[in-house]
Design an enzyme around this catalytic site. Structure first.
Site, PDB file in Angstrom:
ATOM      1  N   HIS A  48       0.837  -1.209   0.000  1.00 56.46           N
ATOM      2  CA  HIS A  48       0.000   0.000   0.000  1.00 56.46           C
ATOM      3  C   HIS A  48       0.875   1.262   0.000  1.00 56.46           C
ATOM      4  O   HIS A  48       0.721   2.137  -0.855  1.00 56.46           O
ATOM      5  CB  HIS A  48      -0.918  -0.022   1.226  1.00 56.46           C
ATOM      6  CG  HIS A  48      -1.796   1.186   1.359  1.00 56.46           C
ATOM      7  ND1 HIS A  48      -3.125   1.161   1.000  1.00 56.46           N
ATOM      8  CD2 HIS A  48      -1.550   2.444   1.802  1.00 56.46           C
ATOM      9  CE1 HIS A  48      -3.656   2.363   1.211  1.00 56.46           C
ATOM     10  NE2 HIS A  48      -2.716   3.158   1.711  1.00 56.46           N
ATOM     11  N   GLU A  49       1.792   1.330   0.940  1.00 59.07           N
ATOM     12  CA  GLU A  49       2.618   2.544   1.056  1.00 59.07           C
ATOM     13  C   GLU A  49       3.534   2.704  -0.153  1.00 59.07           C
ATOM     14  O   GLU A  49       3.805   3.824  -0.582  1.00 59.07           O
ATOM     15  CB  GLU A  49       3.415   2.549   2.365  1.00 59.07           C
ATOM     16  CG  GLU A  49       2.560   2.510   3.651  1.00 59.07           C
ATOM     17  CD  GLU A  49       1.488   3.603   3.736  1.00 59.07           C
ATOM     18  OE1 GLU A  49       1.703   4.698   3.192  1.00 59.07           O
ATOM     19  OE2 GLU A  49       0.430   3.339   4.347  1.00 59.07           O
ATOM     20  N   HIS A  95       1.803   4.577  -2.745  1.00 61.04           N
ATOM     21  CA  HIS A  95       1.910   6.034  -2.545  1.00 61.04           C
ATOM     22  C   HIS A  95       3.278   6.537  -3.017  1.00 61.04           C
ATOM     23  O   HIS A  95       3.381   7.557  -3.688  1.00 61.04           O
ATOM     24  CB  HIS A  95       1.773   6.374  -1.057  1.00 61.04           C
ATOM     25  CG  HIS A  95       0.366   6.327  -0.518  1.00 61.04           C
ATOM     26  ND1 HIS A  95      -0.653   7.110  -1.013  1.00 61.04           N
ATOM     27  CD2 HIS A  95      -0.183   5.609   0.492  1.00 61.04           C
ATOM     28  CE1 HIS A  95      -1.779   6.876  -0.319  1.00 61.04           C
ATOM     29  NE2 HIS A  95      -1.525   5.964   0.590  1.00 61.04           N
ATOM     30  N   GLU A 143      -4.654   7.947  -2.687  1.00 57.83           N
ATOM     31  CA  GLU A 143      -5.168   6.685  -2.156  1.00 57.83           C
ATOM     32  C   GLU A 143      -5.548   5.738  -3.299  1.00 57.83           C
ATOM     33  O   GLU A 143      -5.491   4.518  -3.143  1.00 57.83           O
ATOM     34  CB  GLU A 143      -6.362   6.991  -1.248  1.00 57.83           C
ATOM     35  CG  GLU A 143      -6.718   5.913  -0.268  1.00 57.83           C
ATOM     36  CD  GLU A 143      -5.661   5.609   0.783  1.00 57.83           C
ATOM     37  OE1 GLU A 143      -4.688   6.376   0.936  1.00 57.83           O
ATOM     38  OE2 GLU A 143      -5.802   4.566   1.447  1.00 57.83           O
TER      39      GLU A 143
HETATM   40 MG    MG Z   1      -2.958   5.349   2.276  1.00 58.82          MG
END
Ligand code: MG
Length: 504
Positions: free
Chosen positions: A270-271, A274, A300
């Site tokens: 997830h990170e 980003h 996101e």
């Molecule tokens: Mg996030």
């Protein structure tokens, strides 16, 4: 900056450059707070951070800056498209500092740094009443901020716009009203499989998955995604996050649970989603109002795309199974890819947002949106929040928390002073689904993920989304990439299709 010729815009950019640098210095302090800080240092750090916030505010309200910006706005029609975008973003960012009195900004910073510490204790001891006076003050300060920023209909709109340009409560309501009944029916349709309970013992029982192994797998994954680690790093924090400290310094964190290997991996992926966005932005934009991802919602969309559409896909988990098996020979002796796929994909209503699955997660967000909207509009009093929370949990998720720790005290956001942040999480899911439909028409997505070949996917994201940074606002970007405005049907179709296959 290449392409900027107007002298007023050039002057504005020079002034903005130091604001941008100060912001990054403040972000280093914040990164250190979350990753390294000894417990006794928190008060000292909060004073340092408050000073940085004051210095940044002073830079914005320096005499000359506002008149320069006004001059640029007056001649907007004669500026080129790049200059127009720069001025538009500057105007948006400056609005907060020009319109909200400095005393309120500082009061908010002071209140929230105390509120964060009080909230941590209140959550630990399950004492909502300890946090209540701070929550009341934060709501009141947010109402004042909204008044100063101005709004057409709803003060909550002014706050939503701080996180997602042009977002309004009415738009959220319209989208959420379409989503909620469909999500609820998906939850009913795809009840947790009884066989799943047995599988869950793999991660909720006595088995241990040593941290070093999890670290190695996480590093393997994030390298596979092409996260440039010579310009980034991965550390540990209790709440995983990504921070951009410069073009060549985009950092992420994850967290390790030795009984459940899923947490560290999904957080790392997830990170990294980003981080890849930040690392892919046009280098010319660094230190300008075009640098950085355009909004929390689009940001996101990138993290959730990698986490869910790639990471939790059947193809990728099939590809990944032998790696798990190699690391966890003892724990997973008889575990095949089918079990792993089920472990990473199950719909199960629960109390905690951050542990929620792809479907129920959005019901947690709808609940928070409705409560925030009511609190800011004075239709709900802060003291009645625990009760209102339980009622909505029952209505939307069919489960009711026994404690406020698992109820309205669970999230950190309100202690930070953030009202209007939550809806961007669901927007991210919606954007991600809509982008991925377009992507899947152009590249052979399923085949690539099942071979673990992720480079073409990243190139598509770079080409269509990342490179633009904050050049296009979310509404424009979605239309530019997909040819239509945001449409929640893509997300609903994706869920229906995915879980029908998985549960059949
Ligand atoms: Mg996030």
């Amino acid at each position: 900056m290449k392409g900027v010729t107007d002298p007023t815009v050039k002057k504005l950019l020079a002034k903005y450059h130091s604001i941008s640098l100060l912001g990054k210095i403040a972000a280093v302090l914040d990164w250190d707070l979350n990753v390294n800080l000894p417990p006794k240092a928190s008060e000292g750090r909060s004073r340092q951070s408050a000073l940085m916030a004051e210095l940044i505010t002073d830079k914005w309200i320096e005499p000359g800056f506002q008149s320069l910006l006004e001059k640029a706005l007056e001649k907007k029609s004669s500026l080129n498209p790049l200059e127009k975008a720069l001025v538009r973003n500057l105007e948006r960012e400056a609005k907060y500092y020009f319109k909200v009195p400095k005393e309120i900004i500082i009061e908010m910073a002071k209140t929230t740094s105390q509120a964060f510490m009080v909230w941590q204790e209140a959550k630990k001891r399950n004492q909502f009443n300890d946090f209540l006076p701070y929550l009341k003050k934060i709501i009141q300060l947010n109402r004042l901020v909204a008044e100063h920023l101005g709004f057409a209909k709803n003060p909550y709109d002014a706050l939503l716009d701080l996180y997602e340009p042009e977002l309004t409560a009415a738009f959220c309501q319209e989208i959420f009203q379409k989503l909620q009944p469909k999500l609820t029916s998906l939850v009913k349709k795809f009840k947790p499989n009884p066989a799943l309970e047995k599988i869950e013992n793999l991660v909720k029982g006595q088995l241990i998955y040593p941290r070093q192994d999890q670290e190695q797998i996480a590093h393997y994954l994030i390298k596979k995604m092409d996260y440039a680690l010579e310009a980034g790093r991965m550390d540990v924090s209790s709440h995983p996050f990504t921070t951009e400290l410069g073009r060549f310094d985009v950092r992420i964190t994850t967290r390790y649970n030795e009984r459940d290997f899923r947490e560290s991996l999904t957080s790392a992926v997830h990170e990294t989603g980003h981080a890849l966005y930040e690392q892919g932005i046009n280098p010319d934009y660094e230190g300008t109002p075009l640098g950085g991802g355009v909004s929390l919602g689009i940001h996101e969309s990138q993290s959730r795309f990698w986490e869910n559409q790639v990471g939790r896909s059947v193809g990728f988990l099939n590809f990944f199974t032998p790696i798990f098996q190699a690391f966890y020979q003892d724990q997973m002796a008889k575990v095949g890819s089918e079990t792993l796929i089920k472990l990473f994909n199950q719909i199960k209503p629960g109390l905690i947002r951050v542990d929620a699955d792809e479907v129920t997660y959005n019901l947690h967000i709808i609940l928070r949106f409705e409560l925030e909207n009511a609190l800011i509009n004075n239709k709900l009093q802060a003291e009645d929040l625990p009760e209102a929370w339980r009622a909505k949990m029952k209505k939307y998720l069919g489960v009711v928390p026994q404690t406020d720790r698992e109820g309205c005290l669970q999230d950190v956001h309100w202690s930070y002073g953030s009202f209007g942040y939550f809806p961007t999480y669901t927007l991210g899911n919606l954007y991600a689904a809509q982008f991925s439909v377009k992507m899947k028409r152009e590249i052979n997505f399923d085949e690539l993920v099942s071979k673990g070949e992720l480079g073409t996917i990243l190139s598509w994201l770079r080409e269509n989304i990342h490179q633009y940074g904050s050049l296009y606002w979310p509404k424009e970007l979605v239309e530019k990439v997909t040819g239509e405005p945001l449409n929640p049907h893509y997300f609903l179709d994706y869920l229906e299709d995915k879980y029908t296959r998985l549960y059949s």
